[in-house]
Design a protein around this motif. Sequence first.
Motif, PDB file in Angstrom:
ATOM      1  N   LEU A 138       0.968  -1.268   0.103  1.00  0.00           N
ATOM      2  CA  LEU A 138      -0.058  -0.063   0.004  1.00  0.00           C
ATOM      3  C   LEU A 138       0.847   1.224   0.162  1.00  0.00           C
ATOM      4  CD1 LEU A 138      -2.771   1.257   0.356  1.00  0.00           C
ATOM      5  CD2 LEU A 138      -2.669   1.149   2.779  1.00  0.00           C
ATOM      6  N   LEU A 139       2.091   1.371   0.710  1.00  0.00           N
ATOM      7  CA  LEU A 139       2.774   2.556   0.849  1.00  0.00           C
ATOM      8  C   LEU A 139       3.575   2.520  -0.468  1.00  0.00           C
ATOM      9  CD1 LEU A 139       4.603   2.156   4.397  1.00  0.00           C
ATOM     10  CD2 LEU A 139       2.829   3.687   3.727  1.00  0.00           C
ATOM     11  N   ALA A 140       3.828   1.578  -1.079  1.00  0.00           N
ATOM     12  CA  ALA A 140       4.569   1.747  -2.644  1.00  0.00           C
ATOM     13  C   ALA A 140       3.448   2.244  -3.585  1.00  0.00           C
ATOM     14  CB  ALA A 140       5.176   0.186  -2.974  1.00  0.00           C
ATOM     15  N   VAL A 141       2.367   1.920  -3.388  1.00  0.00           N
ATOM     16  CA  VAL A 141       1.243   2.167  -4.572  1.00  0.00           C
ATOM     17  C   VAL A 141       0.873   3.749  -4.353  1.00  0.00           C
ATOM     18  CG1 VAL A 141      -1.084   2.013  -4.948  1.00  0.00           C
ATOM     19  CG2 VAL A 141       0.095  -0.065  -4.610  1.00  0.00           C
ATOM     20  N   LEU A 142       0.868   4.200  -3.152  1.00  0.00           N
ATOM     21  CA  LEU A 142       0.748   5.513  -2.760  1.00  0.00           C
ATOM     22  C   LEU A 142       1.870   6.293  -2.996  1.00  0.00           C
ATOM     23  CD1 LEU A 142      -0.973   5.341   0.961  1.00  0.00           C
ATOM     24  CD2 LEU A 142      -2.157   5.678  -1.141  1.00  0.00           C
ATOM     25  N   MET A 143       3.106   5.935  -3.131  1.00  0.00           N
ATOM     26  CA  MET A 143       4.031   6.822  -3.458  1.00  0.00           C
ATOM     27  C   MET A 143       3.996   6.667  -4.854  1.00  0.00           C
ATOM     28  SD  MET A 143       7.037   5.030  -0.932  1.00  0.00           S
ATOM     29  CE  MET A 143       8.360   6.030  -1.543  1.00  0.00           C
ATOM     30  N   ASP A 144       3.618   5.822  -5.601  1.00  0.00           N
ATOM     31  CA  ASP A 144       3.649   5.856  -7.162  1.00  0.00           C
ATOM     32  C   ASP A 144       2.503   6.904  -7.377  1.00  0.00           C
ATOM     33  OD1 ASP A 144       4.575   4.177  -9.735  1.00  0.00           O
ATOM     34  OD2 ASP A 144       2.210   4.467  -9.618  1.00  0.00           O
ATOM     35  N   LEU A 145       1.421   6.535  -6.819  1.00  0.00           N
ATOM     36  CA  LEU A 145       0.370   7.410  -7.163  1.00  0.00           C
ATOM     37  C   LEU A 145       0.798   9.127  -7.079  1.00  0.00           C
ATOM     38  CD1 LEU A 145      -2.892   5.750  -5.648  1.00  0.00           C
ATOM     39  CD2 LEU A 145      -2.010   6.015  -8.311  1.00  0.00           C
ATOM     40  N   ALA A 146       1.549   9.287  -5.956  1.00  0.00           N
ATOM     41  CA  ALA A 146       2.003  10.713  -5.613  1.00  0.00           C
ATOM     42  C   ALA A 146       3.031  11.251  -6.579  1.00  0.00           C
ATOM     43  CB  ALA A 146       2.566  10.893  -4.325  1.00  0.00           C
ATOM     44  N   LEU A 147       4.046  10.416  -7.002  1.00  0.00           N
ATOM     45  CA  LEU A 147       4.742  10.840  -8.058  1.00  0.00           C
ATOM     46  C   LEU A 147       4.142  10.993  -9.289  1.00  0.00           C
ATOM     47  CD1 LEU A 147       7.671   8.367  -7.267  1.00  0.00           C
ATOM     48  CD2 LEU A 147       7.704  11.004  -6.859  1.00  0.00           C
ATOM     49  N   THR A 148       3.208  10.187  -9.861  1.00  0.00           N
ATOM     50  CA  THR A 148       2.416  10.252 -10.984  1.00  0.00           C
ATOM     51  C   THR A 148       1.573  11.578 -10.735  1.00  0.00           C
ATOM     52  OG1 THR A 148       2.295   7.902 -11.236  1.00  0.00           O
ATOM     53  CG2 THR A 148       0.713   9.347 -12.535  1.00  0.00           C
ATOM     54  N   PHE A 149       0.914  12.085  -9.813  1.00  0.00           N
ATOM     55  CA  PHE A 149       0.097  12.999  -9.878  1.00  0.00           C
ATOM     56  C   PHE A 149       1.045  14.335  -9.789  1.00  0.00           C
ATOM     57  CE2 PHE A 149      -1.662  16.511  -7.075  1.00  0.00           C
ATOM     58  CZ  PHE A 149      -2.906  16.760  -7.673  1.00  0.00           C
ATOM     59  N   GLY A 150       2.150  14.117  -8.788  1.00  0.00           N
ATOM     60  CA  GLY A 150       3.103  15.510  -8.865  1.00  0.00           C
ATOM     61  C   GLY A 150       3.694  15.745 -10.337  1.00  0.00           C
ATOM     62  N   SER A 151       4.198  14.835 -11.009  1.00  0.00           N
ATOM     63  CA  SER A 151       4.678  15.002 -12.421  1.00  0.00           C
ATOM     64  C   SER A 151       3.637  15.650 -13.369  1.00  0.00           C
ATOM     65  CB  SER A 151       5.256  13.402 -12.981  1.00  0.00           C
ATOM     66  OG  SER A 151       5.759  13.679 -14.189  1.00  0.00           O
ATOM     67  N   ARG A 152       2.429  15.186 -13.387  1.00  0.00           N
ATOM     68  CA  ARG A 152       1.769  15.475 -14.195  1.00  0.00           C
ATOM     69  C   ARG A 152       1.130  17.121 -13.947  1.00  0.00           C
ATOM     70  NH1 ARG A 152      -1.153  12.352 -17.812  1.00  0.00           N
ATOM     71  NH2 ARG A 152      -0.406  10.104 -17.841  1.00  0.00           N
ATOM     72  N   ARG A 153       1.064  17.428 -12.430  1.00  0.00           N
ATOM     73  CA  ARG A 153       0.723  18.495 -12.259  1.00  0.00           C
ATOM     74  C   ARG A 153       1.833  19.895 -12.379  1.00  0.00           C
ATOM     75  NH1 ARG A 153      -3.352  19.707  -8.836  1.00  0.00           N
ATOM     76  NH2 ARG A 153      -2.779  21.988  -9.184  1.00  0.00           N
ATOM     77  N   LEU A 154       3.321  19.391 -12.482  1.00  0.00           N
ATOM     78  CA  LEU A 154       4.163  20.039 -12.553  1.00  0.00           C
ATOM     79  C   LEU A 154       4.742  20.101 -13.785  1.00  0.00           C
ATOM     80  CD1 LEU A 154       6.810  18.950  -9.434  1.00  0.00           C
ATOM     81  CD2 LEU A 154       5.322  21.247  -9.504  1.00  0.00           C
ATOM     82  N   PHE A 155       4.598  19.228 -14.793  1.00  0.00           N
ATOM     83  CA  PHE A 155       5.071  19.052 -15.987  1.00  0.00           C
ATOM     84  C   PHE A 155       3.970  18.631 -17.105  1.00  0.00           C
ATOM     85  CE2 PHE A 155       8.541  17.487 -12.960  1.00  0.00           C
ATOM     86  CZ  PHE A 155       9.233  18.547 -12.795  1.00  0.00           C
ATOM     87  N   GLY A 156       2.802  19.212 -16.742  1.00  0.00           N
ATOM     88  CA  GLY A 156       1.808  18.862 -17.641  1.00  0.00           C
ATOM     89  C   GLY A 156       2.416  18.875 -19.515  1.00  0.00           C
ATOM     90  N   TRP A 157       2.881  19.741 -19.506  1.00  0.00           N
ATOM     91  CA  TRP A 157       3.309  19.841 -21.061  1.00  0.00           C
ATOM     92  C   TRP A 157       4.035  18.624 -21.652  1.00  0.00           C
ATOM     93  CZ3 TRP A 157       8.411  18.661 -21.586  1.00  0.00           C
ATOM     94  CH2 TRP A 157       9.191  18.908 -20.804  1.00  0.00           C
ATOM     95  N   ALA A 158       4.624  17.790 -20.742  1.00  0.00           N
ATOM     96  CA  ALA A 158       5.133  16.527 -21.078  1.00  0.00           C
ATOM     97  C   ALA A 158       4.134  15.422 -21.542  1.00  0.00           C
ATOM     98  CB  ALA A 158       6.231  15.978 -20.051  1.00  0.00           C
ATOM     99  N   TYR A 159       2.899  15.496 -20.862  1.00  0.00           N
ATOM    100  CA  TYR A 159       1.820  14.443 -21.391  1.00  0.00           C
ATOM    101  C   TYR A 159       0.864  14.856 -22.040  1.00  0.00           C
ATOM    102  CZ  TYR A 159       4.153  12.685 -16.884  1.00  0.00           C
ATOM    103  OH  TYR A 159       4.861  12.386 -15.898  1.00  0.00           O
ATOM    104  N   LEU A 160       1.286  16.066 -22.938  1.00  0.00           N
ATOM    105  CA  LEU A 160       0.292  16.372 -23.770  1.00  0.00           C
ATOM    106  C   LEU A 160       0.066  15.265 -25.073  1.00  0.00           C
ATOM    107  CD1 LEU A 160       1.124  20.186 -24.461  1.00  0.00           C
ATOM    108  CD2 LEU A 160      -0.860  19.075 -23.116  1.00  0.00           C
ATOM    109  N   GLY A 161      -1.176  14.632 -25.378  1.00  0.00           N
ATOM    110  CA  GLY A 161      -1.468  13.591 -26.226  1.00  0.00           C
ATOM    111  C   GLY A 161      -1.340  12.473 -25.712  1.00  0.00           C
ATOM    112  N   ALA A 162      -0.897  12.047 -24.494  1.00  0.00           N
ATOM    113  CA  ALA A 162      -0.694  11.101 -23.691  1.00  0.00           C
ATOM    114  C   ALA A 162      -2.154  10.251 -23.413  1.00  0.00           C
ATOM    115  CB  ALA A 162       0.093  10.876 -22.488  1.00  0.00           C
ATOM    116  N   ARG A 163      -2.341   8.984 -23.218  1.00  0.00           N
ATOM    117  CA  ARG A 163      -3.644   8.647 -23.221  1.00  0.00           C
ATOM    118  C   ARG A 163      -3.892   8.627 -21.620  1.00  0.00           C
ATOM    119  NH1 ARG A 163      -3.616   2.671 -26.214  1.00  0.00           N
ATOM    120  NH2 ARG A 163      -3.541   3.541 -28.371  1.00  0.00           N
TER     121      ARG A 163
END
Length: 271
Positions: A246-271
């Motif tokens: 559970l801790l690993a999943v939460l860390m993974d989700l936090a990193l994914t959310f943070g990356s998309r919030r900080l670098f949204g331009w890098a995910y343009l066109g991503a599914r």
Amino acid sequence: MRWVTAQPTRRGALLLGAAPLLVLALGYVVAAAARHADNPADKILPLPGAMAAAMAGLLFEPDQLSGQYLFWADTVASLWRLGAGLGIATLSALLVGLALGALPPVRSTLGPLVTGIAVIPPIALLPILFIVFGLGETAKVALIVIGVAPFMMRDVAGHIGALPREQVVKALTLGANSWGVILRVALPQALPRLFEALRLSLGPAWVFLISAEAIAADVGLGYRIFLVRRYLAMDVIIPYVAWIALLAVLMDLALTFGSRRLFGWAYLGAR
């Protein structure tokens, strides 16, 4: 409808993701109930009630010797070691990865060294780390750093090295020097990749942490698992493993959310 083009809704994706977990939990309960019907004293597959009772003492009752709430003390100790190791590894990967990817002379000089370290099984270095740094926290953190930093360095360096050459040429044409190219061209595009490399490193980092704690520690999630295994205390081991997951999943989700919030331009066109 073709499967390769089907896009579940957010609610549908949550239901699809929860379904295998529910099936797994139901299968475990059925198998545990069947074993206990044949042998009420079975320890291999404890019932949920037995796991809850065993964990209640670790969660809510202070240890008679140390006065600590063992579950929370284990969690804090492991998260501190993991955070320190991943923090050092991430900073090292950013600095070295940028240099390797953007500066060919540095890549020629340090590239073979980083590659050589990356292919050494980190667990094989654990005895050396314990001899050099002792049995304290430094050796455990160092194992995580050595285990994941070279991979992250190579990943970031490879991404920077694969950037279109036109970007570098245009930056130089506009008057940028090497430092300016690194800061204005390479760094912004390295950060999303660094987050992705950190996400991919979470699994190995947990492996190295648990391995170090199992060998030399007096507190920690890995230490507790290997301590109670001698008593076949699956009613503690299974919840601890589930908590780590559970801790690993939460860390993974936090990193994914943070990356998309900080670098949204890098995910343009991503599914």
